[in-house]
Design an enzyme around this catalytic site. Structure first.
Site, short mmCIF file in Angstrom:
data_model
loop_
_atom_site.label_atom_id
_atom_site.label_comp_id
_atom_site.label_asym_id
_atom_site.label_seq_id
_atom_site.Cartn_x
_atom_site.Cartn_y
_atom_site.Cartn_z
N GLU A 21 0.83 -1.22 0.00
CA GLU A 21 0.00 0.00 0.00
C GLU A 21 0.86 1.26 0.00
O GLU A 21 0.44 2.30 -0.49
CB GLU A 21 -0.92 0.02 1.22
CG GLU A 21 -2.18 -0.79 1.01
CD GLU A 21 -3.24 -0.55 2.09
OE1 GLU A 21 -3.05 0.29 2.98
OE2 GLU A 21 -4.25 -1.25 2.04
N HIS A 55 9.01 -26.43 0.51
CA HIS A 55 8.42 -27.54 -0.22
C HIS A 55 7.33 -27.08 -1.18
O HIS A 55 6.56 -27.90 -1.68
CB HIS A 55 7.88 -28.58 0.78
CG HIS A 55 8.98 -29.10 1.66
ND1 HIS A 55 9.74 -30.21 1.34
CD2 HIS A 55 9.51 -28.60 2.81
CE1 HIS A 55 10.65 -30.40 2.28
NE2 HIS A 55 10.54 -29.43 3.18
N LYS A 62 -13.11 1.19 -1.98
CA LYS A 62 -14.08 1.45 -0.91
C LYS A 62 -15.24 2.28 -1.46
O LYS A 62 -16.41 2.01 -1.20
CB LYS A 62 -13.42 2.25 0.23
CG LYS A 62 -12.52 1.43 1.16
CD LYS A 62 -12.09 2.29 2.35
CE LYS A 62 -11.17 1.55 3.32
NZ LYS A 62 -10.78 2.31 4.50
#
Ligand code: PA5
Length: 467
Positions: A293, A322, A436
């Protein structure tokens, strides 16, 4: 203090160790003025505008007292503490809890835990809310609603759901179950908190979500769960003190920022954080938000389009050896891998005698898991070195409140320095806000009609592309 100092090892970033893709000392010397300029910028702006977070280790004596008192009251009265928040209002509390408390904290018997269970609810998946309601008892639960803006839809909907249930179940006493952490004056949460008489904590001016762990956002949940929040802040202050020079060989976050900045110029667009300790697993999540951000920006400070940033990736050693390390050692040269290591774990588990007739298994006997995890960490560092992939290590003498405070402040500083080198607005998040606002418009929030009209103009989806 020196014994509690975290170390930043950049050997495997240097050409003399890793080969042609590494940095030469001469390159760093040439870039040192860039680092010095960023250092100056951060120093001159500390405590101002959105850089209020730099002062959190120093200016919270009274707040800490009040947090400790509230935390004690919460411990005495409640069995469960639930944080309602998202992004910067959740990732810090999650990271600190994982780092500094028992790895199966909630499952411990109450006498051992000596504090309420902690849940940090940072999503609005209805199944998750239903699951939470299945496992908590509202009568013995305290909710900490955290939102800097006081308007984030996710957090406010969680609040509305739980506030409604609390009121129905507890009537007038419901307000004693909510603590609001928000801006002192701006936003809706403060208005609601004042109106309803909730206990309140303030997110200070100049402290944005992702830089807020060391203010009441993170400190309250930590204190409720018996984390030594003074040590957390002391660690941050120590990291700050260590970063008081523009010499990159003395100031670790400055060196870290410079190397990432230079790496970005060479096309290293990915930054992997790989802790070799379960306790630090969610520090990587917290870092991902901080880095993404802060540095992912379209415009620079002069308004020029730059589309800058480095994609953060989290990995966990040894688990992801892995799954991801194959890519890190043999894949494209587009990543800087930061390994986090721990010298002294809080537990030591030996590997007992067994399988004496199978040498390929028996060699493990007599070692400890501590030796094994650190050997595997060093083996990964070696594999990365051998394959010429840039990697660096941050070594914590142990994971405790002081070293975690140091680590978090280190990364906050590194981010601020790197943003200054990139010449961007490090502390805003217009991309997050665009999302938003679009969500507000889609759900019919008054005042977002124009955004709704804009959304209605977006190209319609074509069936033939939905297969
Ligand atoms: O870093 C940020 O500013 C964001 O990620 C916010 O923390 C997040 O969007 C939540 O915002 P708020 O605390 O205003 O509810």
């Amino acid at each position: 203090m020196e014994k509690q100092r975290i170390r930043f090892d950049v050997n495997h970033m240097m050409a003399e160790q890793i080969g042609e893709r590494g940095f030469t000392e001469q390159e760093l010397t040439l870039a040192a003025p860039k680092a010095a300029e960023a250092f100056r910028y951060v120093r001159e702006n500390r405590g101002k505008d959105m850089m209020g977070w730099t002062e959190l280790p120093y200016n919270q004596n009274e707040v800490v007292e009040s947090i400790l008192q509230t935390a004690q009251a919460v411990r005495e009265r409640f069995d469960t503490f639930v944080v309602l928040g998202i992004g910067g209002s959740a990732l810090g509390p999650i990271a600190v809890q994982q780092a500094l408390n028992h790895l199966h904290y909630n499952e411990l018997p109450k006498e051992k835990r000596r504090a309420p269970k902690l849940y940090v609810e940072d999503n609005i998946d209805p199944e998750r809310m239903a699951a939470l309601l299945d496992v908590i008892d509202l009568k013995t639960t305290c909710f900490n609603v955290i939102s800097k803006s006081g308007s984030t839809s996710e957090t406010m909907s969680q609040f509305l759901i739980l506030w409604d249930r609390l009121k129905r179940e507890m009537g007038d006493k419901a307000k004693d179950h909510i603590i609001a952490t928000t801006d002192a004056a701006k936003g809706n949460l403060i208005k609601i908190a004042q109106q309803e008489g909730f206990t309140r904590f303030v997110i200070p001016d100049g402290v944005g979500g992702r830089f807020s762990e060391l203010c009441p956002v993170g400190l309250l949940a930590a204190a409720v769960c018996n984390v030594d929040i003074r040590a957390l802040l002391a660690g941050a202050a120590y990291a700050d003190e260590l970063a008081s020079t523009d010499d990159i060989y003395q100031n670790a976050p400055l060196m870290a920022a410079l190397m990432q900045y230079l790496a970005m110029q060479k096309g290293y667009n990915i930054s992997v954080m790989m802790p070799y300790a379960d306790s630090l697993k969610f520090i990587a999540d917290w870092y991902c938000q901080l880095w993404a951000e802060s540095l992912g920006k379209r415009y620079d400070l002069n308004g020029r389009e730059v589309f800058t940033g480095q994609t953060p990736v989290k990995a966990l050693g040894v688990t992801d050896q892995h799954s991801q390390v194959q890519l890190y050692t043999e894949g494209p040269f587009d990543k800087v891998i930061t390994v986090l290591g721990v010298e002294k774990f809080h537990a030591e588990i030996g590997i007992p005698e067994g399988c004496a007739d199978i040498p390929a298994v028996h060699f493990l006997c007599g070692h400890t898991l501590n030796e094994l995890i650190n050997a595997e960490r060093m083996a990964t560092e070696y594999a990365l070195l051998k394959s010429g992939h840039l990697n660096q290590t941050i070594l914590l003498p142990e994971v405790n409140a002081f070293t975690v405070g140091q680590l978090m402040y280190f990364y906050e500083l590194e981010t601020a320095y790197c943003g200054a080198m990139l010449g961007i607005h490090t502390f805003d998040q217009p991309g997050v806000e665009e999302g938003k606002n679009a969500a507000y418009a889609l759900l019919g929030r008054p005042g977002y009609e124009e955004k709704g009209a804009e959304l209605a103009q977006k190209p319609g989806k074509q069936d033939r592309y939905i297969i």
